[in-house]
Design a protein around this motif. Structure first.
Motif, PDB file in Angstrom:
ATOM      1  N   CYS A   1      -3.008   9.981   1.991  1.00 39.69           N
ATOM      2  CA  CYS A   1      -2.956   9.780   3.433  1.00 39.69           C
ATOM      3  C   CYS A   1      -2.562   8.340   3.737  1.00 39.69           C
ATOM      4  O   CYS A   1      -3.266   7.410   3.382  1.00 39.69           O
ATOM      5  CB  CYS A   1      -4.325  10.048   4.071  1.00 39.69           C
ATOM      6  SG  CYS A   1      -5.127  11.513   3.409  1.00 39.69           S
ATOM      7  N   ASP A   2      -1.428   8.186   4.378  1.00 39.91           N
ATOM      8  CA  ASP A   2      -0.933   6.842   4.713  1.00 39.91           C
ATOM      9  C   ASP A   2      -1.256   6.551   6.173  1.00 39.91           C
ATOM     10  O   ASP A   2      -0.618   7.104   7.060  1.00 39.91           O
ATOM     11  CB  ASP A   2       0.584   6.769   4.453  1.00 39.91           C
ATOM     12  CG  ASP A   2       1.079   5.326   4.441  1.00 39.91           C
ATOM     13  OD1 ASP A   2       0.353   4.441   4.948  1.00 39.91           O
ATOM     14  OD2 ASP A   2       2.192   5.085   3.937  1.00 39.91           O
ATOM     15  N   GLU A   3      -2.246   5.712   6.378  1.00 36.24           N
ATOM     16  CA  GLU A   3      -2.689   5.349   7.725  1.00 36.24           C
ATOM     17  C   GLU A   3      -2.880   6.577   8.617  1.00 36.24           C
ATOM     18  O   GLU A   3      -2.259   6.680   9.679  1.00 36.24           O
ATOM     19  CB  GLU A   3      -1.671   4.401   8.386  1.00 36.24           C
ATOM     20  CG  GLU A   3      -1.257   3.297   7.445  1.00 36.24           C
ATOM     21  CD  GLU A   3      -1.560   1.910   7.973  1.00 36.24           C
ATOM     22  OE1 GLU A   3      -2.284   1.809   8.997  1.00 36.24           O
ATOM     23  OE2 GLU A   3      -1.117   0.943   7.359  1.00 36.24           O
ATOM     24  N   PRO A   4      -3.743   7.486   8.211  1.00 36.48           N
ATOM     25  CA  PRO A   4      -3.856   8.742   8.973  1.00 36.48           C
ATOM     26  C   PRO A   4      -4.425   8.532  10.368  1.00 36.48           C
ATOM     27  O   PRO A   4      -4.255   9.385  11.235  1.00 36.48           O
ATOM     28  CB  PRO A   4      -4.809   9.587   8.125  1.00 36.48           C
ATOM     29  CG  PRO A   4      -5.598   8.597   7.334  1.00 36.48           C
ATOM     30  CD  PRO A   4      -4.669   7.451   7.074  1.00 36.48           C
TER      31      PRO A   4
ATOM     32  N   LYS B   1       0.828  -1.215   0.000  1.00 35.86           N
ATOM     33  CA  LYS B   1       0.000   0.000   0.000  1.00 35.86           C
ATOM     34  C   LYS B   1       0.864   1.267   0.000  1.00 35.86           C
ATOM     35  O   LYS B   1       0.666   2.154  -0.819  1.00 35.86           O
ATOM     36  CB  LYS B   1      -0.911   0.025   1.245  1.00 35.86           C
ATOM     37  CG  LYS B   1      -1.763  -1.211   1.448  1.00 35.86           C
ATOM     38  CD  LYS B   1      -2.679  -1.076   2.650  1.00 35.86           C
ATOM     39  CE  LYS B   1      -1.952  -0.988   3.981  1.00 35.86           C
ATOM     40  NZ  LYS B   1      -1.270  -2.230   4.387  1.00 35.86           N
ATOM     41  N   SER B   2       1.791   1.297   0.949  1.00 39.94           N
ATOM     42  CA  SER B   2       2.622   2.502   1.077  1.00 39.94           C
ATOM     43  C   SER B   2       3.469   2.703  -0.163  1.00 39.94           C
ATOM     44  O   SER B   2       3.636   3.824  -0.648  1.00 39.94           O
ATOM     45  CB  SER B   2       3.532   2.391   2.295  1.00 39.94           C
ATOM     46  OG  SER B   2       2.758   2.387   3.463  1.00 39.94           O
ATOM     47  N   THR B   3       3.984   1.600  -0.681  1.00 35.49           N
ATOM     48  CA  THR B   3       4.809   1.699  -1.882  1.00 35.49           C
ATOM     49  C   THR B   3       4.008   2.330  -3.013  1.00 35.49           C
ATOM     50  O   THR B   3       4.491   3.239  -3.707  1.00 35.49           O
ATOM     51  CB  THR B   3       5.306   0.303  -2.292  1.00 35.49           C
ATOM     52  OG1 THR B   3       5.960  -0.277  -1.155  1.00 35.49           O
ATOM     53  CG2 THR B   3       6.256   0.371  -3.440  1.00 35.49           C
TER      54      THR B   3
HETATM   55 MG   LIG Z   1       2.517   1.078   5.030  1.00 34.95          MG
END
Ligand SMILES: [Mg+2]
Ligand SMILES: Nc1ncnc2c1ncn2[C@@H]1O[C@H](COP(=O)(O)OP(=O)(O)O)[C@@H](O)[C@H]1O
Lengths: 262, 785
Positions: free
Chosen positions: A191-194, A69-71
């Motif tokens: 938004c990454d895991e906000p 996901k983050s990638t």
């Molecule tokens: Mg991540």
């Protein structure tokens, strides 16, 4: 204020907000892969992603930890480059861009919200937000930014303008971070895991702030989470597993964040 | 705890930059301790050993002429243990291979007995044979500088007759460890030295047959020096004494002792500066380490690691840079000490007392680093001990900032980036102040070093281009009549001759005593002029005396006061002089009076020397004539003096300046590098977030370096101020009869300090730039720290 078929007036600018199937596609990704090499070991974080994201959408990307996901988000945000495949943002080809061009791209088009807020401790809430508009100064491509205080009111922090990050709770800090991200009216909010560092109730306040920014400014919003409950508020949900999109679902009637449950 | 040790090693490796930078600062402190302290001990021991072994006198006195009975009466005085009398004076010497005449202090030696005081250390050859009136000994520095060896011959007019003397020995004397011509700024071994002949030859040279004019005394244990000196003065009054004095006013002893004291002062000052800064840097680095590892340390505590174990773990990190620095410093210090010893050997001559490093000094060096390391590590160690495991497991909360009135006022004019800078500085005012002070100390070292150089350059200008404009200065054995001028002008090649009228006098006021020359300034355009420290030429006083500030201060005189002057030549009467004006001059100490007043005082027109301007082409011929003129006591050639002056300054001050510059650079670099690195570590995440938000690489570099730039900018004036203060202290300390350092802080000093600071700042800026270019933008999205 209704979102459907209306034009929203904010800070003197008019944003036509279109509804339905004919929304303009802003991101085109084709065959994205990303391989990390750690010593002799290759980790395939993304294994071929095709993706289109349209203006004004609220998209949730779900997936277990390590699914990529983050990638994916980082590549969309111009922080990382795919090993193969192409990404276009409107008429920018992100794949071939150099660091300078990517910085310019982030400056003009992207807002970020981090899991740990990443506010500047030595600046007040208002100043943290104003920092983002300062960037636009002297930049010929920048569009007129929102008033920082207005952005803070949008996320419900209008009465905490003069507080330093250390004087705010986690959820409050995150809402300031959202105001900072949207104040320059970006085309896309990533938004990454906000809510990853927040408790349930606080998390919902933050999601509400995101939802309002998305609606009132028409910003394409991508939220990464491993919390499936959040997908109920999304227009569209993508599920990632082992670097592939394994499922995609549209949500005809997204619920308000206050009604979420997990 | 083998794994913990492994962690410590890896932490050290990770911190190798700061550790090395701190070690370098420690090394500078220790090197200066080892080098200066070793020199202090070496010189002091060499002095004591030399004086004892060769029986250096405790008191000295010169008279016009005293008979042998006077010597016996001196020896009988209570408190006097031994007496040595002799004939002493200055003569001009013809040295093979030296065009211009050299000047030597001629000292008569007994050949029938050993000296009781001021014994000679014979370095080559032998002492004089009994009755050998054509034999001579030379001082080692003079012989070496002129390439003279045993068997060579030198010539001089002695007692009106040209004499050729065969050098049979090369010797050293405790009387001339520092061998300098009276009135000179630096020793000039090629043109000034000591010549020993048998007593009869020396007596004949100064018209003292069977008499003496110079005595050295050894005091009995427990004798009171002032009492003995007073008794000697009373006893010798009828022989025309200039007054007895103790070692403290003996020229050679005084120079050597001042130098020893200076080494002692700096051996305390410099290490304190460097170790203080090193402790501060250690405090920063370890503080950061503990802050960034609080989770790890909390975890270790939670798993049962004892406070002692963890404290040992962190203490080790403090000890490594300290000990590494100490080791480097000891090595460099010993090396530098050998270098210093080489330079000192040129100025101060001891017989066979070679420099050797002292283990005591090395041991104390290691001992003094430990308190510095402890001071630097204390705060970090306390934090480790206080860390509660549970609390430590939570991430560090955002740095606290809060509004304050001052802060609001200071940040008001700035945008967000400016406010970050101001608040960053205000948040840790002590740290900001300490960093500024650290850099400022570096600046001040450059200022002091360059200041010395500048001050000497200024002195050179005042002395050799404004005050002395003659080519050759000749001093007579005894005052001459005006006719000597015409004689001098007749010498072929002499373009101008000007009388020098300067008699030695003992000045008295309010119970205080000082020796100085009473002089008459020549009418303009003069070859020799009285010049003050700012280079202004002083006109002759119309009435009363123009007095050097040195004397005014020493005798507690005020304008309008009257001082008494005992003239040591001429009628040797005591005369009264009214202080008309004070001269703030740099070199020597004198009293200037009007022509008429001088004649009245001395009862005649006494010409004590001539200043000559000569045709360069005729120099050789003039030198040859001067060597053979009777009654010439000393010849000074301006060009040669200047050459010697420049050479000495280059060799001695050049090295010191270079070293001081290197030390100052290490100090500044240590501070700038560590503060920049610390800022990078503390704010890396913040800056990476800004990069993600769209700040460019130059923009975040500006944010990071803004704070450092403010500190460095503040350090410059503070450092120059500190340096000026130190220079002022140096001016006070180096203020002596022979010369006073002028307090000149000019553009070269300021710009050099600024350049070095800018240089170190740029080096740190480049480092920051490179590191900021490598910021991991993705990582900040994920985790804290
Ligand atoms: Mg991540
Ligand atoms: N910088 C990196 N170096 C090596 N492997 C990485 C790096 N970043 C991510 N990975 C790996 O790529 C995969 C996907 O990571 P990521 O995109 O962070 O997953 P998610 O955000 O879904 O938890 C994981 O297996 C992770 O270990």
């Amino acid at each position: 204020m209704s979102r459907r078929g209306a034009a929203v007036q904010l800070g003197g600018d008019t944003f036509p907000l279109e509804v339905g199937v004919a929304k303009r596609t802003v991101f085109h990704a084709r065959g994205l892969t990303r391989t990390y090499r750690v010593g002799d070991v290759e980790v395939q974080a993304l294994r071929g992603i095709d993706l289109e994201l349209a203006a004004g959408e609220f998209v949730v990307i779900l997936g277990p930890s390590g699914s990529g996901k983050s990638t994916l988000l980082n590549i969309l945000g111009g922080l990382d480059a795919p090993t193969s495949g192409t990404v276009r943002f409107e008429d920018h080809d992100l794949t071939g861009a150099d660091a300078r061009a990517l910085t310019q791209y982030r400056r003009e088009h992207v807002g970020f919200v981090f899991q740990f807020y990443n506010l500047i401790p030595s600046l007040t809430a208002l100043e943290n937000v104003a920092l983002a508009t300062e960037l636009a100064h002297g930049d010929p491509h920048a569009r007129a930014a929102q008033d920082p205080a207005e952005a803070l009111r949008l996320v419900g922090m209008g009465d905490r303008l003069d507080h330093f990050p250390s004087q705010l709770s986690g959820g409050e800090q995150q809402r300031v971070a959202i105001a900072r991200a949207v104040v320059k009216k970006p085309d896309v909010l990533l938004c990454d895991e906000p809510t990853g560092a927040l408790d349930f109730e606080t998390g919902k306040l933050v999601l509400d702030a995101l939802r309002r920014a998305n609606r009132e400014l028409g910003t394409l919003t991508v939220v990464i989470t491993h919390n499936a409950g959040i997908s109920a508020m999304a227009d569209r949900t993508l599920r990632l597993r082992s670097g592939r999109i394994v499922d995609e679902s549209r949500n005809a009637s997204p619920v308000e964040p206050a009604a979420l449950n997990w | 705890m083998r794994l913990l040790d492994r962690k410590a090693r890896r932490d050290l490796w990770h911190l190798r930059g700061p550790v090395l930078a701190i070690a370098l600062v420690v090394a500078c402190g220790i090197a200066s301790w080892v080098a200066l302290r070793s020199m202090y001990h070496h010189l002091r021991a060499a002095q004591a050993t030399y004086y004892r072994a060769y029986r250096f006198g405790d008191a000295f006195v010169q008279v016009r002429r005293a008979p042998a009975e006077a010597a016996r009466a001196l020896a009988a005085l209570p408190g006097v243990a031994a007496v040595e009398t002799r004939a002493v004076g200055q003569v001009v010497l013809d040295v093979p291979g030296l065009a211009e005449p050299a000047t030597v202090r001629l000292v008569g030696l007994p050949t029938d007995r050993a000296l009781t005081l001021n014994r000679l250390a014979v370095r080559r050859g032998r002492l004089l044979a009994a009755g050998a009136s054509d034999e001579a000994l030379l001082s080692e520095g003079f012989a070496e500088a002129n390439g003279l060896v045993v068997g060579d011959s030198v010539g001089a007019v002695l007692g009106g007759r040209w004499r050729s003397l065969r050098v049979v020995g090369i010797a050293l004397t405790p009387e001339a460890v520092y061998e300098i011509r009276p009135g000179d700024l630096f020793p000039d071994n090629r043109r000034y030295g000591t010549l020993w002949t048998d007593a009869a030859t020396a007596e004949a040279a100064f018209g003292l047959a069977g008499a003496w004019n110079d005595a050295s005394l050894a005091l009995a244990p427990g004798a009171s020096e002032p009492a003995v000196l007073a008794a000697v003065d009373r006893l010798l009054a009828r022989y025309g004494t200039a007054g007895a004095y103790g070692r403290s006013r003996h020229v050679s002893h005084r120079f050597l002792s001042d130098e020893i004291e200076e080494n002692r002062t700096y051996s305390r000052l410099l290490p304190a500066v460097f170790l203080g800064v090193a402790a501060f840097l250690l405090h920063l680095v370890l503080g950061r380490l503990v802050a960034s590892q609080r989770e790890q340390l909390g975890m270790l505590k939670a798993y049962g690691a004892s406070d002692a174990t963890l404290i040992r773990h962190v203490a080790w990190l403090a000890a490594v840079p300290a000990l590494l620095g100490a080791a480097l410093g000891v090595g460099f210090g010993i090396w530098a000490a050998y270098g210093f010893a080489g330079i000192y050997a040129e100025f101060f001559r001891f017989p066979g007392i070679a420099f050797a490093p002292r283990y005591g000094v090395v041991a104390t060096a290691v001992l003094v680093t430990l308190p510095a390391a402890a001071a630097g590590g204390l705060a970090a160690l306390r934090r480790v001990a206080r860390l509660a495991p549970a609390e430590a497991m939570r991430p560090e909360p955002p740095t606290r900032f809060a509004h304050a009135r001052l802060e609001r006022w200071l940040t008001a004019p700035f945008g967000a980036v400016g406010r970050m800078t101001v608040r960053g500085l205000l948040r840790r005012p002590l740290r900001a102040a300490a960093a500024t002070l650290g850099m400022a100390l570096g600046v001040s070292l450059v200022v002091v070093g360059t200041f010395t150089y500048e001050a000497i350059g200024w002195m050179r200008r005042v002395q050799f281009t404004l005050a002395m404009r003659d080519d050759i200065a000749v001093q007579f054995e005894s005052p001459q009549g005006e006719a000597v001028l015409a004689e001098m002008r007749r010498l072929p090649g002499v373009l101008a001759a000007e009388p020098v009228r300067a008699v030695a006098a003992r000045l008295l006021h309010d119970g205080r005593v000082r020796d100085a020359a009473v002089m008459v300034p020549a009418p303009e355009p003069a070859l020799r002029r009285a010049v003050d420290r700012r280079g202004r030429v002083l006109p002759a006083p119309t009435s009363g005396a123009l007095v050097s500030r040195w004397i005014v201060d020493a005798l507690a005189l005020r304008q309008g006061d009257t001082l008494r002057a005992a003239l040591l030549v001429g009628r040797r009467d005591t005369v009264s002089l009214r202080v008309a004006e004070t001269v703030d001059d740099l070199i020597g100490a004198g009293v200037w009076v009007a022509d008429a007043e001088y004649r009245a005082l001395l009862g005649g027109d006494l010409v004590t020397g001539v200043a000559l301007r000569v045709d360069p082409a005729a120099r050789g011929a003039i030198y040859a004539r001067l060597k053979r003129l009777p009654d010439v006591q000393s010849v000074a050639v301006r060009g040669a003096t200047l050459e010697n002056f420049d050479g000495l300054v280059e060799r001695s001050f050049g090295v010191t300046l270079l070293m001081l510059g290197a030390f100052a650079g290490a100090l500044m670099l240590g501070v700038v590098y560590n503060t920049v690195r610390l800022a990078l570590a503390e704010r890396g995440r913040e800056l990476a977030s800004l990069r993600v938000l769209g700040f460019t690489h130059p923009e975040v570099a500006r944010i990071l370096l803004g704070e450092q730039a403010v500190l460095a900018t503040a350090a410059l004036p503070v450092g120059i101020g500190l340096g000026a203060l130190m220079a002022w202290g140096l001016v006070q300390a180096a203020s002596r009869e022979a010369f006073r350092l002028p307090f000149v802080l000019g553009w070269p000093t300021m710009s050099r300090a600024a350049m070095l600071l800018l240089g170190t700042f740029l080096a740190a800026a480049i480092l920051a730039w490179v590191r900021l270019g490598r910021l991991d933008l993705v990582a900040v999205l994920k985790t804290r720290e």
